[in-house]
Enzyme design. Structure first.
Site, short mmCIF file in Angstrom:
data_model
loop_
_atom_site.label_atom_id
_atom_site.label_comp_id
_atom_site.label_asym_id
_atom_site.label_seq_id
_atom_site.Cartn_x
_atom_site.Cartn_y
_atom_site.Cartn_z
N ALA A 1 9.31 -9.61 4.47
CA ALA A 1 9.87 -9.10 3.17
C ALA A 1 8.72 -9.22 2.01
O ALA A 1 8.17 -10.06 1.71
CB ALA A 1 11.28 -9.78 2.79
N LYS B 1 0.58 -10.98 -3.71
CA LYS B 1 0.34 -11.24 -2.22
C LYS B 1 -0.53 -12.65 -2.62
O LYS B 1 -0.35 -13.43 -1.36
CB LYS B 1 -0.27 -10.36 -1.46
CG LYS B 1 0.82 -9.11 -1.24
CD LYS B 1 2.08 -9.49 -0.40
CE LYS B 1 1.93 -9.73 1.08
NZ LYS B 1 3.15 -9.95 1.87
N TYR C 1 0.23 -5.62 -6.89
CA TYR C 1 0.68 -5.97 -5.63
C TYR C 1 -0.31 -7.08 -4.84
O TYR C 1 0.27 -8.07 -4.35
CB TYR C 1 0.79 -4.64 -4.73
CG TYR C 1 0.87 -4.78 -3.24
CD1 TYR C 1 1.94 -5.51 -2.75
CD2 TYR C 1 -0.44 -4.58 -2.44
CE1 TYR C 1 1.86 -5.71 -1.31
CE2 TYR C 1 -0.44 -4.95 -1.10
CZ TYR C 1 0.75 -5.41 -0.42
OH TYR C 1 0.88 -5.65 0.74
P1 NAD Z 1 8.28 -2.08 3.55
O1 NAD Z 1 8.04 -1.82 1.99
O2 NAD Z 1 8.36 -0.97 4.47
O3 NAD Z 1 9.37 -3.03 3.89
C1 NAD Z 1 9.63 -4.02 3.25
C2 NAD Z 1 10.86 -4.56 3.68
O4 NAD Z 1 11.48 -5.80 2.67
C3 NAD Z 1 12.24 -3.90 3.17
O5 NAD Z 1 13.05 -3.79 4.53
C4 NAD Z 1 13.08 -4.26 2.15
O6 NAD Z 1 14.21 -3.87 2.21
C5 NAD Z 1 12.59 -5.65 2.28
N1 NAD Z 1 12.76 -6.40 1.17
C6 NAD Z 1 12.09 -6.28 -0.12
N2 NAD Z 1 12.34 -7.00 -1.33
C7 NAD Z 1 13.22 -8.09 -0.37
C8 NAD Z 1 13.85 -9.25 -0.82
N3 NAD Z 1 13.52 -9.69 -2.23
N4 NAD Z 1 14.38 -9.82 -0.08
C9 NAD Z 1 14.76 -9.33 1.25
N5 NAD Z 1 14.30 -8.21 1.94
C10 NAD Z 1 13.35 -7.64 0.82
O7 NAD Z 1 6.84 -2.95 3.92
P2 NAD Z 1 5.83 -2.78 5.25
O8 NAD Z 1 5.02 -2.00 5.23
O9 NAD Z 1 6.70 -3.10 6.49
O10 NAD Z 1 5.22 -4.35 4.84
C11 NAD Z 1 5.79 -5.72 5.40
C12 NAD Z 1 4.78 -6.55 5.08
O11 NAD Z 1 3.53 -6.45 5.47
C13 NAD Z 1 4.54 -7.05 3.55
O12 NAD Z 1 4.56 -8.29 3.44
C14 NAD Z 1 3.28 -6.40 3.40
O13 NAD Z 1 2.73 -6.87 2.41
C15 NAD Z 1 2.46 -6.59 4.63
N6 NAD Z 1 1.39 -5.71 4.91
C16 NAD Z 1 1.82 -4.13 4.99
C17 NAD Z 1 0.70 -3.57 5.48
C18 NAD Z 1 0.83 -1.95 5.71
O14 NAD Z 1 -0.12 -1.07 5.90
N7 NAD Z 1 2.06 -1.49 5.44
C19 NAD Z 1 -0.44 -4.05 5.73
C20 NAD Z 1 -0.84 -5.60 5.63
C21 NAD Z 1 0.32 -6.34 5.36
O1 DAU Z 2 -4.52 -2.80 3.12
C1 DAU Z 2 -3.18 -3.00 3.88
C2 DAU Z 2 -2.32 -2.43 2.66
O2 DAU Z 2 -2.14 -1.24 2.98
C3 DAU Z 2 -0.95 -3.28 2.49
O3 DAU Z 2 -0.82 -4.38 2.22
C4 DAU Z 2 0.06 -2.15 1.58
O4 DAU Z 2 1.29 -2.86 1.75
C5 DAU Z 2 -0.10 -0.71 1.91
O5 DAU Z 2 0.79 -0.03 1.16
C6 DAU Z 2 -1.45 -0.32 2.03
O6 DAU Z 2 -1.96 -0.26 0.71
P1 DAU Z 2 -2.76 1.36 0.18
O7 DAU Z 2 -2.79 1.35 -1.18
O8 DAU Z 2 -4.17 1.14 0.86
O9 DAU Z 2 -1.85 2.24 1.23
P2 DAU Z 2 -1.54 3.63 0.68
O10 DAU Z 2 -0.95 4.36 1.75
O11 DAU Z 2 -0.64 3.73 -0.59
O12 DAU Z 2 -2.89 4.47 0.22
C7 DAU Z 2 -3.84 4.53 1.38
C8 DAU Z 2 -5.26 5.12 0.60
O13 DAU Z 2 -4.67 6.79 0.33
C9 DAU Z 2 -5.36 4.59 -0.81
O14 DAU Z 2 -6.88 4.80 -1.00
C10 DAU Z 2 -4.86 5.81 -1.80
C11 DAU Z 2 -4.76 6.77 -1.12
N1 DAU Z 2 -3.74 7.85 -1.33
C12 DAU Z 2 -2.39 7.20 -1.36
C13 DAU Z 2 -1.23 8.20 -1.38
C14 DAU Z 2 0.13 7.68 -1.39
C15 DAU Z 2 -3.81 8.99 -1.88
O15 DAU Z 2 -5.17 9.58 -1.88
N2 DAU Z 2 -2.72 10.21 -2.17
C16 DAU Z 2 -1.50 9.39 -2.08
O16 DAU Z 2 -0.62 10.33 -2.23
#
Ligand code: NAD
Ligand code: DAU
Length: 344
Positions: free
Chosen positions: A83, A156, A152
């Site tokens: 989360a 983290k 963000y």
């Molecule tokens: P997401 O935004 O898709 O999902 C987050 C979930 O957490 C949602 O279901 C939301 O309802 C829930 N949530 C938010 N606040 C909450 C709270 N206070 N209590 C309970 N639930 C809550 O995120 P994601 O992309 O699935 O990422 C999941 C985890 O992985 C995060 O910790 C993120 O930092 C980490 N992460 C994501 C990526 C990525 O590329 N998406 C990469 C590396 C790490």
């Molecule tokens: O590296 C891991 C992270 O990757 C996670 O911890 C985050 O939760 C996840 O959101 C992601 O972060 P980024 O900022 O890298 O992801 P995002 O998809 O927002 O953007 C990817 C790259 O694309 C970044 O360089 C910004 C760019 N971007 C993003 C969006 C949404 C664009 O150029 N245009 C866009 O509209």
């Protein structure tokens, strides 16, 4: 008897893929604690919601009484903490919710885990805590210093420091994982890849921040999920493990590849103002996880992107429901707008 694990944030992108992976590959029971923020969507779990080994609890991780009740009532043995507020652009617009969920919520979980004698606590973190790389820098290792650049990433990193302190001070059996950019089914279309696919399908412009030459290391979501379970089963307490896809790509090349695969013109690309403080490059050295967890990323970027595009093409109704807000009406009818425990 099979173990029961708590997955926090299980209605989000990675959490829902993780729950599906666990139910298909392990005999564990899974309790999903999720606040159903804008990013949480129960439609992500519709195919598993009738599984007897799965339970959903609606609520926030900052709610200490609820967290204790869940750990006790469901006899939780381990926690995989997904989360979070996860979107960098939202953290730039408003940082406070990121501190509330990512830092304070993690603290509540750590305290509860300690009191309940949890066997493992997997803290799902991110490569963004390491900051940014130059074009010729070596990839981040677990020894790279923390240098978060966005609110963000700072939230983290703050949570990571709390996890480290709980291991060091109280002997909590916790492990930190730090993964690069995930992509795959059920990703909310605010992140680059699903946004580009959804906009391309609708022949809408695709915003590229700045010059589009920022680099991310892409990993298919199920590779990350396998890594989280491997860390739970084989990771050493107090250690950090990086996960990455060994697939560095420039944003502009990712978007061009999507347009090519969908047969849409490059003219849909729209260069817009850069993200403030935009990290230039992320790259991950995941050799420690490969060595110690017998894990490696298996899905190539080309295969994963083709799969992801096919999923979004075949699930237009999911995207439409997310974009129209329809998915929120479904759960508001089911659970109301107040936070409360729902055991089903
Ligand atoms: P997401 O935004 O898709 O999902 C987050 C979930 O957490 C949602 O279901 C939301 O309802 C829930 N949530 C938010 N606040 C909450 C709270 N206070 N209590 C309970 N639930 C809550 O995120 P994601 O992309 O699935 O990422 C999941 C985890 O992985 C995060 O910790 C993120 O930092 C980490 N992460 C994501 C990526 C990525 O590329 N998406 C990469 C590396 C790490
Ligand atoms: O590296 C891991 C992270 O990757 C996670 O911890 C985050 O939760 C996840 O959101 C992601 O972060 P980024 O900022 O890298 O992801 P995002 O998809 O927002 O953007 C990817 C790259 O694309 C970044 O360089 C910004 C760019 N971007 C993003 C969006 C949404 C664009 O150029 N245009 C866009 O509209």
């Amino acid at each position: 008897m099979s173990k029961t694990v708590l997955v926090t944030g299980g209605a989000g992108f990675i959490g829902s893929n993780l729950i599906r992976w666990i139910l298909s590959n392990r005999d564990w029971r899974v309790v999903n604690l999720d606040a159903l923020t804008y990013a949480g969507n129960l439609a992500n779990l519709r195919d598993v919601e009738s599984d007897q080994r799965y339970r959903f609890v609606h609520g926030r991780i900052e709610d200490a009484a609820l967290v204790h009740a869940v750990l006790e009532e469901h006899r939780i043995e381990g926690i995989i903490h997904c989360a979070a507020e996860s979107h960098v652009d939202r953290s730039i617009a408003a940082a406070a919710p990121f501190i509330e969920t990512n830092v304070r919520g993690t603290l509540v979980l750590l305290e509860a885990a300690r009191q309940h004698g949890i066997e493992r606590f997997i803290h799902v973190s991110t490569d963004e805590v390491y900051g940014t790389l130059g074009p010729d820098d070596p990839p981040f290792t677990e020894e790279s210093p923390l240098a978060p650049n966005s609110p963000y990433a700072a939230s983290k990193a703050g949570a990571d420091c709390l996890v480290r302190a709980f291991v060091h001070t109280y002997g909590l059996p916790a492990i930190i994982t730090r993964c690069s950019n995930n992509y795959g089914p059920y990703q909310f279309p605010e992140k680059l890849i699903p946004l580009a696919i959804a906009n391309a399908l609708d022949e809408q412009p695709i915003p590229i921040y700045g010059d589009g030459r920022q680099v991310r290391d892409w990993i298919y979501v199920t590779d990350h999920c396998r890594g989280l379970v491997a860390a739970y089963e084989h990771g050493r307490i107090g250690q950090t493990y990086n996960f990455g896809g060994r697939s560095e790509r420039r944003n502009i090349d990712v978007v061009r590849a999507i347009l090519r695969l969908l047969g849409r013109p490059d003219s849909l690309i729209e260069y817009v103002a850069d993200r403030p403080g935009h990290d230039r490059r992320y790259a991950i050295d995941c050799s420690k996880a490969e060595r110690e967890l017998a894990w490696r990323p298996c899905v190539t970027f080309e295969d994963g992107l083709a799969e992801t595009i096919a999923w979004y093409q075949n699930n237009r109704a999911w995207v439409d429901a997310v974009r129209s807000g329809e998915y929120r009406r479904y759960y508001e009818q089911q659970y109301g707008s107040r936070h409360r425990t729902v055991a089903r």
